[in-house]
Design a protein around this motif. Structure first.
Motif, mmCIF file in Angstrom:
data_model
loop_
_atom_site.group_PDB
_atom_site.id
_atom_site.type_symbol
_atom_site.label_atom_id
_atom_site.label_comp_id
_atom_site.label_asym_id
_atom_site.label_seq_id
_atom_site.Cartn_x
_atom_site.Cartn_y
_atom_site.Cartn_z
ATOM 1 N N LEU A 63 1.071 -0.830 0.291
ATOM 2 C CA LEU A 63 -0.104 -0.056 -0.311
ATOM 3 C C LEU A 63 0.762 1.002 0.392
ATOM 4 O O LEU A 63 1.855 1.494 0.412
ATOM 5 N N VAL A 64 0.261 2.107 -1.034
ATOM 6 C CA VAL A 64 1.281 3.590 -0.830
ATOM 7 C C VAL A 64 0.607 4.664 -0.722
ATOM 8 O O VAL A 64 -0.915 4.621 -1.245
ATOM 9 N N TYR A 65 0.790 5.792 0.333
ATOM 10 C CA TYR A 65 -0.396 6.729 0.032
ATOM 11 C C TYR A 65 1.050 7.923 0.089
ATOM 12 O O TYR A 65 1.594 7.733 0.782
ATOM 13 N N VAL A 66 0.343 9.218 -0.499
ATOM 14 C CA VAL A 66 1.084 10.214 -1.099
ATOM 15 C C VAL A 66 0.674 11.556 -0.482
ATOM 16 O O VAL A 66 -1.160 11.633 -1.029
ATOM 17 N N SER A 67 1.317 12.716 -0.482
ATOM 18 C CA SER A 67 0.835 13.736 -0.436
ATOM 19 C C SER A 67 0.648 14.045 -2.273
ATOM 20 O O SER A 67 1.221 14.144 -3.162
ATOM 21 N N ARG A 68 -0.861 14.483 -2.545
ATOM 22 C CA ARG A 68 -1.028 15.481 -3.595
ATOM 23 C C ARG A 68 -0.451 15.787 -4.400
ATOM 24 O O ARG A 68 0.266 15.991 -5.277
ATOM 25 N N ASP A 69 1.053 16.869 -3.003
ATOM 26 C CA ASP A 69 1.828 17.892 -3.922
ATOM 27 C C ASP A 69 3.056 16.944 -3.943
ATOM 28 O O ASP A 69 4.158 17.796 -4.407
ATOM 29 N N ALA A 70 3.286 15.437 -3.921
ATOM 30 C CA ALA A 70 4.576 14.240 -3.405
ATOM 31 C C ALA A 70 5.442 15.137 -5.037
ATOM 32 O O ALA A 70 4.668 14.840 -5.961
ATOM 33 N N GLU B 138 11.312 12.742 -16.370
ATOM 34 C CA GLU B 138 10.743 13.627 -16.234
ATOM 35 C C GLU B 138 9.467 13.023 -14.286
ATOM 36 O O GLU B 138 9.443 11.631 -14.173
ATOM 37 N N SER B 139 9.082 14.286 -13.866
ATOM 38 C CA SER B 139 9.047 14.526 -12.491
ATOM 39 C C SER B 139 7.889 14.089 -12.785
ATOM 40 O O SER B 139 6.836 14.515 -13.832
ATOM 41 N N PHE B 140 6.591 13.474 -11.568
ATOM 42 C CA PHE B 140 5.133 13.717 -11.764
ATOM 43 C C PHE B 140 4.517 13.842 -10.203
ATOM 44 O O PHE B 140 5.398 13.495 -8.764
ATOM 45 N N THR B 141 3.677 14.000 -10.496
ATOM 46 C CA THR B 141 2.997 15.019 -8.688
ATOM 47 C C THR B 141 2.525 13.591 -7.747
ATOM 48 O O THR B 141 1.758 12.378 -8.475
ATOM 49 N N GLY B 142 1.896 13.350 -6.512
ATOM 50 C CA GLY B 142 1.435 12.785 -5.928
ATOM 51 C C GLY B 142 0.058 12.378 -7.016
ATOM 52 O O GLY B 142 -0.725 10.835 -6.568
ATOM 53 N N GLU B 143 -0.533 13.115 -7.142
ATOM 54 C CA GLU B 143 -1.912 13.089 -7.177
ATOM 55 C C GLU B 143 -1.396 12.059 -9.008
ATOM 56 O O GLU B 143 -2.618 11.012 -8.805
ATOM 57 N N GLN B 144 -0.273 12.211 -9.110
ATOM 58 C CA GLN B 144 -0.378 11.286 -10.975
ATOM 59 C C GLN B 144 -0.092 9.906 -10.479
ATOM 60 O O GLN B 144 -0.593 9.588 -11.018
ATOM 61 N N ALA B 145 1.043 9.890 -9.142
ATOM 62 C CA ALA B 145 1.437 8.804 -8.837
ATOM 63 C C ALA B 145 -0.283 7.701 -8.335
ATOM 64 O O ALA B 145 -0.053 6.492 -8.638
ATOM 65 N N ALA B 146 -1.105 8.263 -7.884
ATOM 66 C CA ALA B 146 -2.265 7.547 -7.305
ATOM 67 C C ALA B 146 -3.093 7.269 -9.067
ATOM 68 O O ALA B 146 -3.681 5.967 -8.930
ATOM 69 N N ALA B 147 -3.334 8.900 -9.568
ATOM 70 C CA ALA B 147 -4.118 8.671 -11.018
ATOM 71 C C ALA B 147 -3.686 6.689 -11.850
ATOM 72 O O ALA B 147 -3.971 6.167 -11.984
ATOM 73 N N TRP B 148 -2.027 6.984 -11.575
ATOM 74 C CA TRP B 148 -1.482 5.642 -12.860
ATOM 75 C C TRP B 148 -1.389 4.713 -12.528
ATOM 76 O O TRP B 148 -1.232 3.402 -12.049
ATOM 77 N N GLY B 149 -1.766 4.158 -10.504
ATOM 78 C CA GLY B 149 -1.738 3.146 -9.983
ATOM 79 C C GLY B 149 -0.009 3.066 -9.303
ATOM 80 O O GLY B 149 -0.254 1.333 -8.425
ATOM 81 N N ILE B 150 0.631 3.936 -9.032
ATOM 82 C CA ILE B 150 1.761 3.482 -7.973
ATOM 83 C C ILE B 150 1.520 3.856 -7.026
ATOM 84 O O ILE B 150 2.205 3.110 -6.070
#
Length: 257
Positions: free
Chosen positions: A116-123, A161-173
């Motif tokens: 399980l991985v939880y990230v801040s949106r601005d990560a 390329e960098s990506f945000t926490g929101e993108q990480a969640a949307a992509w299943g990371i």
């Protein structure tokens, strides 16, 4: 370097907390060795039911400490960084990650091996391996193309390329992106505690079944990446890129994110 890896125990939950704020939690050989040692011990300790890996509310980790890495580059799979990879890869119990702020290099790839991985949106996550004359590691060259598709994986691994926490969640990371570092830490801790209420043997068997398909292929890829990563560290391209990075008056990993 034990003060840079805080080990906290709460009933059956073991927390590994990276604690080197002055260096954005950059990881040294000693820190890798400590984390590998703790994970190996926790895997054998029946009182440990789950592990939480995290940093602070402001920073997960800026990746490898370049100066430490250049002082003694990994020369084989028994090097501290690969000991940590093996310990996490072979860990049989649930692992939760709480990620806020920068998560660079292995700070991103280790998440691919957590349950399980939880990230801040601005990560801000990034794998700048090619930027430093290196190559992907920890199975990312296999996992990310299968998870995201070749085109998106190429943006992340080849262009860095960098990506945000929101993108990480949307992509299943990641499982979810939270509003703040504090909220991320709280959610990760809450989810890790839920595992303490579940049958430990059932959890281990279920995790094994979920990860078994393609597991040996992934192990081979991690080994191949590790060997090539070591070779790249000694290549003229990497020496030039890493030396240029270190010659800056105040090297700052945040420039990669």
């Amino acid at each position: 370097m034990s003060e840079h890896i805080l080990v906290e125990r709460e009933q059956g939950l073991l927390t590994l907390r990276m604690n080197r704020p002055d260096k954005m939690n950059a990881l040294t050989r000693a820190m890798y060795s400590r984390m590998a040692e703790v994970l190996d011990g926790a895997n054998e300790d029946r009182s440990v039911r789950a592990v939480l890996i995290t940093g602070s509310e402001e920073c997960f980790t800026s990746g490898n400490d370049i100066a430490d890495f250049l002082q003694e580059p990994p020369s084989g799979m028994d090097s501290p960084v690969f000991q940590f990879m093996r310990a996490l890869f072979d860990f049989s119990k649930p692992v939760v990650a709480g990620v806020s702020g920068p998560a660079v290099g292995i700070g991103t790839t280790l998440l691919l091996h957590c349950d399980l991985v939880y990230v801040s949106r601005d990560a801000k996550l990034k794998m700048p391996f090619v930027n430093l004359g290196l190559c992907p590691e920890f199975g990312s060259s296999l996992i990310l193309p299968r998870l995201l598709g070749h085109a998106k994986a190429s943006e992340l691994l080849l262009l860095g390329e960098s990506f945000t926490g929101e993108q990480a969640a949307a992509w299943g990371i990641a499982n979810a992106a939270l509003e703040s570092g504090a909220a991320t830490q709280a959610k990760a801790l809450e989810s890790a505690r839920r595992f303490l209420e579940l049958a430990p043997s059932a959890l281990e068997v279920s995790k094994h079944l979920m990860r078994a398909p393609g597991r040996e292929e992934l192990r081979r890829v991690i080994t191949e990446e590790g060997e090539l990563f070591g070779q790249r560290l000694r290549s003229p391209e990497a020496v030039e890129a890493l030396s240029a990075f270190m010659q800056r008056r105040k090297p700052d990993f945040s420039r990669f994110v």
